[in-house]
Design an enzyme around this catalytic site. Structure first.
Site, PDB file in Angstrom:
ATOM      1  N   ASP A  73       0.777  -1.124   0.391  1.00 38.18           N
ATOM      2  CA  ASP A  73       0.274  -0.009   0.096  1.00 38.18           C
ATOM      3  C   ASP A  73       1.370   1.151   0.855  1.00 38.18           C
ATOM      4  O   ASP A  73       1.676   1.677   0.620  1.00 38.18           O
ATOM      5  CB  ASP A  73      -0.765  -0.109   1.298  1.00 38.18           C
ATOM      6  CG  ASP A  73      -1.734   1.160   1.412  1.00 38.18           C
ATOM      7  OD1 ASP A  73      -2.529   1.589  -0.171  1.00 38.18           O
ATOM      8  OD2 ASP A  73      -1.775   2.470   2.440  1.00 38.18           O
ATOM      9  N   GLU A 118       1.597   0.081  -4.925  1.00 37.07           N
ATOM     10  CA  GLU A 118       0.895   1.060  -5.502  1.00 37.07           C
ATOM     11  C   GLU A 118       1.554   2.408  -5.415  1.00 37.07           C
ATOM     12  O   GLU A 118       1.983   2.462  -4.030  1.00 37.07           O
ATOM     13  CB  GLU A 118      -0.255   1.542  -4.210  1.00 37.07           C
ATOM     14  CG  GLU A 118      -1.892   2.601  -4.648  1.00 37.07           C
ATOM     15  CD  GLU A 118      -2.198   2.559  -3.435  1.00 37.07           C
ATOM     16  OE1 GLU A 118      -3.507   3.605  -3.757  1.00 37.07           O
ATOM     17  OE2 GLU A 118      -1.903   2.168  -2.245  1.00 37.07           O
ATOM     18  N   HIS A 166       4.723   4.945  -1.508  1.00 38.02           N
ATOM     19  CA  HIS A 166       5.338   6.928  -1.875  1.00 38.02           C
ATOM     20  C   HIS A 166       5.343   7.613  -0.421  1.00 38.02           C
ATOM     21  O   HIS A 166       5.571   8.613  -0.705  1.00 38.02           O
ATOM     22  CB  HIS A 166       4.142   7.797  -2.976  1.00 38.02           C
ATOM     23  CG  HIS A 166       2.726   7.216  -2.556  1.00 38.02           C
ATOM     24  ND1 HIS A 166       2.080   6.565  -3.150  1.00 38.02           N
ATOM     25  CD2 HIS A 166       2.040   8.484  -2.018  1.00 38.02           C
ATOM     26  CE1 HIS A 166       1.014   6.229  -2.676  1.00 38.02           C
ATOM     27  NE2 HIS A 166       0.894   7.420  -1.467  1.00 38.02           N
TER      28      HIS A 166
END
Length: 633
Positions: free
Chosen positions: A245, A282, A248
C-alpha cells in the site's frame, strides 16, 4: 514449547505474562530479550511487561483472539495440514486480479464466507484473488488499512486457521492469492510499537499517522520487522504475492531502499519454495524504476498500479474533472496511457501544479495493473458510488472492454462484474472519542469538495458497513447475468488472442476523434471500437473485411467500418486472421446464445447483423453452463 523473543532495546527489564504467570526474560545482543519455558506452547496466551508496566501484545503476535488490546496467542504454523502440494500460481503477466474485502464480500463477513463464491470467480476467468488488508485492526469492521498487529489475521474474520483454509481453498480452485499489506503507517488504536522501540520517526510524516523508521537509528530492526512480516505471509500462509500500500509514503534515504531489500528477500524465498511470488506496489509517483530491474537501477518489483490509466478512463466516461481528475478527460489521455502506461511522464500536472512523472522505457505493460474500479476509487468517494452508479450501461461496457483488452494486468473490484447495487463506503469501528473524531474528519474532508456534509454516511454507523455488503442474488438477475457474461467473454478473449496477452506497449495502436467522441484501440488482429458520444457514429476500422467478436446490441458492421450506437462498444476482428477464425469456430462449437443485450460473434462485414438475443432464463442458464464447461485453462 517455543522461545518467546521481543525487541525492546531501551527496556531495563522485560517479563512475559504467560497464562497468568509472570516470567523473567533474558537480554540478548542488539536489544533483544528471550525466554523459553514449558508454558510457552501453542495455544498459550501471553503478553510482555516492560519495566513493570502494563501487559502489552507481542509486536509480532501471530494471533490476537481478544482484539488489539488483549494478550497474544502462540500459534504453531506447522500444525495446519495443507492440501495444496505442488501448487504453482500463474505468472502475474497472465493474471486477471479480483480485489475483495473479506468483511463485505459475503453475508458471513469472514474468510469462510469467501469460499462458496470462489467457483464464480473461476467461471468468470479470474486467476488471482486480492484480499484487502486482513491483519488485526481495532473493532469488528473496517477497511483494514489501520491495522496494528501486522502478523495476526483479524480475529473476527477467522484468525490464522481461517485464512489458511481460505488460501488452501483458493489454490484448490486454481486461484492464486495476493494480500494487501500496509508498511507505511499503523492505525492509532492498539498501536503499542513505540513502547518497544524506535519503530517510528518524526523526520517524515504521512497523511495517516507517523511514518515507519526505515533509515534512522534502530532502523535495521524495523526493516527486519517488515521484511519478516512479508516473508511470513508468503511462507506460513502460502500467499502468492503482496500488494504494498502507498509506497510513496515509505520514506527511506538508505543506499539500499527498503523496497529493494524486500524484493531481494522475496526472490530468495521464491527460490527456496519453488513458487512464483510477486510484489505489486501502489504508487502515485509515476516512477517506472519501482518495477524496473535492479540491473537497470530499479527496485525489481513485479508490477505497480496505474492510477493514470484509471483517471483517464474515469474522467472520460463520467465527465468529472475535480481533484486529481484535473488534467484528464480527453480520449487522448486514454490513448496516451495505453501506449505509455503513464499520462504524466514529466509534463506539467494541473492537480499537482508541478511537473510529474518519468517516461516508461523498455518495460512491458504487464508491469502495470489497470482497472476501472478499485476500493480506493470507489470507497474514497463520499457516497461510495461504483461506476455503474455514475454512467450508463453502455459506458460501463466501454470501460470494462478497454481494461480487459489493455496491455496491463487487469483488476476487477468485488461486484463490478455484475453491476452491484451496493456502494462501497468508508466504515470504521473505533472506540470513542477516536470514532467521533474520524467521522467528523470524514465530513470535513468531503464537504470541502462540494458534498453535503449532512448526507455523508457516518463511517461509525453499523448500517454504513451493512450497506456496503454485496448482494449476491443480483448476479442471478437478467441485468447482472448479462453484465457478468460480458466480462466473462472479454476475459476469455484476452486468453484466446496472443496479441491481447502481449504486453508490448509499442504495439498498441490507438485512434480517436475528440470532436465526435469515438476511440479505437487495435492490438494485433483485434480492435476495440468505442463510441462515447450520445449519438450514433460510424467509425473506420483497420481492415476492410471484419467480423464482430463481441458487441452491444445494434452494432452493425460495414465494409471497413462499424456503426456504433450511442455509448456503445464492439470488439472487432480481422476476418483474414487465423486466430480470429479459430475464435469464431470455437464460439460456434460452444453453441451458446448471446447474453441479453450483447451481440453474438461472427457477423461479417456486409452481412445482416445478428439480432439481439431474447433468450428465456432457462435457455440462458443452459448456455451459461455450456460456456462454463468450456472455459480455457
Amino acid at each position: 514449547m517455543r522461545a518467546l523473543r521481543v525487541w525492546a532495546p531501551a527496556a531495563k527489564r522485560v517479563q512475559a505474562r504467560v497464562n497468568d504467570r509472570l516470567l523473567n526474560m533474558e537480554p540478548e545482543d542488539g536489544g533483544w530479550w528471550r525466554m523459553e519455558n514449558e508454558a510457552t506452547a501453542a495455544g498459550a496466551d501471553y503478553a510482555f511487561v516492560l519495566d513493570g508496566g502494563s501487559p502489552l501484545p507481542d509486536p509480532r503476535s501471530a494471533w490476537q483472539p481478544y482484539g488489539v488490546h488483549g494478550p497474544s496467542r502462540i500459534v504453531d504454523h506447522g500444525e495446519y495440514r495443507w492440501s495444496d502440494h505442488g501448487w504453482q500460481a500463474r505468472p502475474l503477466a497472465s493474471a486477471v486480479i479480483y480485489e475483495l474485502h473479506v468483511g463485505t464480500f459475503s453475508a458471513e463477513g469472514s474468510f469462510a464466507g469467501v469460499i462458496p463464491h470462489l467457483r464464480h470467480l473461476v467461471e468468470l476467468g479470474v486467476t488471482h484473488v486480492e484480499l484487502m488488508p486482513v491483519c488485526e485492526f481495532a473493532g469488528s469492521r473496517g477497511w483494514g488499512y489501520d491495522g496494528v498487529d501486522l502478523y495476526a489475521p483479524h480475529h473476527d474474520y477467522g484468525g490464522p486457521e481461517g485464512l489458511k483454509q481460505l488460501v488452501d481453498a483458493c489454490h484448490g480452485e486454481g486461484l492464486a492469492v495476493l494480500l494487501d499489506v500496509v508498511y507505511n503507517h499503523l492505525g492509532p488504536a492498539g498501536n503499542y510499537l513505540s513502547r518497544f522501540g524506535p519503530y517510528f520517526t518524526r523526520k517524515y510524516g504521512t497523511p495517516w499517522g507517523e511514518a515507519l523508521n526505515l533509515d534512522g537509528p534502530g532502523s535495521r530492526e524495523v526493516r527486519r520487522f517488515l521484511c519478516d512480516n512479508a516473508l511470513m505471509w508468503l511462507r506460513d500462509y502460502h500467499i502468492d504475492g503482496l500488494r504494498l500500500d502507498a509506497i510513496h509514503s515509505l520514506f527511506d534515504q538508505s543506499a539500499v531502499h527498503f523496497l529493494e531489500q524486500l524484493a531481494v528477500e522475496v526472490e530468495g524465498l521464491s527460490a527456496v519454495l519453488g513458487r512464483h511470488l510477486a510484489l505489486v506496489a501502489e504508487s502515485n509517483l509515476n516512477d517506472p524504476r519501482i518495477v524496473d530491474s535492479r540491473e537497470r537501477g530499479g527496485y525489481g518489483l513485479q508490477a505497480q498500479w496505474s492510477d493514470d490509466f484509471h483517471h483517464a478512463l474515469h474522467a472520460a466516461l463520467t465527465g468529472e474533472r475535480g481533484g486529481y481528475y484535473a488534467g484528464f478527460g480527453s480520449l487522448g489521455a486514454i490513448a496516451q496511457s495505453l501506449r505509455h502506461a503513464f499520462v504524466y511522464e514529466g509534463q506539467y500536472c494541473p492537480h499537482r501544479r508541478r511537473h510529474h512523472g518519468r517516461p516508461v522505457r523498455g518495460l512491458p505493460g504487464a508491469r502495470f495493473v489497470g482497472y476501472l474500479q478499485n476500493h480506493d476509487q470507489v470507497g474514497n468517494r463520499p457516497f461510495g458510488e461504483r461506476m455503474n452508479h455514475l454512467v450508463s450501461a453502455g459506458k460501463l461496457r466501454i470501460g470494462s472492454a478497454l481494461v480487459l483488452t489493455s496491455p496491463f494486468v487487469p483488476l476487477l473490484f468485488q461486484g463490478e462484474e455484475f453491476g452491484a447495487s451496493s456502494p462501497f463506503l468508508y466504515f470504521t469501528d473505533h472506540e470513542e472519542p477516536l470514532g467521533r473524531a474520524v467521522a467528523e474528519g470524514r465530513m470535513r474532508e468531503h464537504s470541502g469538495h462540494g458534498a453535503r456534509a449532512e448526507g455523508i454516511p457516518d463511517p461509525q454507523a453499523p448500517e454504513t458497513f451493512e450497506r456496503s455488503r454485496l448482494r449476491w442474488e443480483e448476479l442471478e438477475s437478467e441485468e447482472g447475468a448479462a453484465l457478468a457474461d460480458w466480462y466473462r467473454e472479454l476475459i476469455r478473449m484476452r486468453r484466446w488472442f496472443p496479441s491481447l496477452a502481449d504486453g508490448r506497449l509499442e504495439e498498441v495502436r490507438a485512434k480517436r476523434s475528440e470532436e465526435e467522441g469515438w476511440l479505437t484501440v487495435r492490438r494485433g488482429p483485434v480492435c476495440v471500437a468505442c463510441n462515447l458520444a450520445p449519438e450514433e457514429r460510424v467509425v473506420a476500422l483497420p481492415w476492410r473485411n471484419c467480423v464482430l467478436l463481441l458487441g452491444t446490441a445494434a452494432v452493425s458492421l460495414k465494409r471497413g467500418a462499424v456503426e456504433l450506437p450511442a455509448e456503445s462498444a464492439a470488439v472487432i476482428g480481422d476476418a483474414s486472421d487465423p486466430t480470429v477464425l479459430a475464435w469464431l469456430k470455437e464460439a460456434a462449437g460452444r453453441g451458446e446464445c448471446a447474453p441479453s443485450g450483447v451481440r453474438s460473434p461472427g457477423s461479417a462485414a456486409g452481412e445482416s447483423p445478428s439480432s439481439e438475443s431474447k433468450t428465456s432464463p432457462g435457455r440462458r442458464a443452459r448456455a451459461t453452463a455450456r460456456r462454463r464447461k468450456s472455459l480455457p485453462t
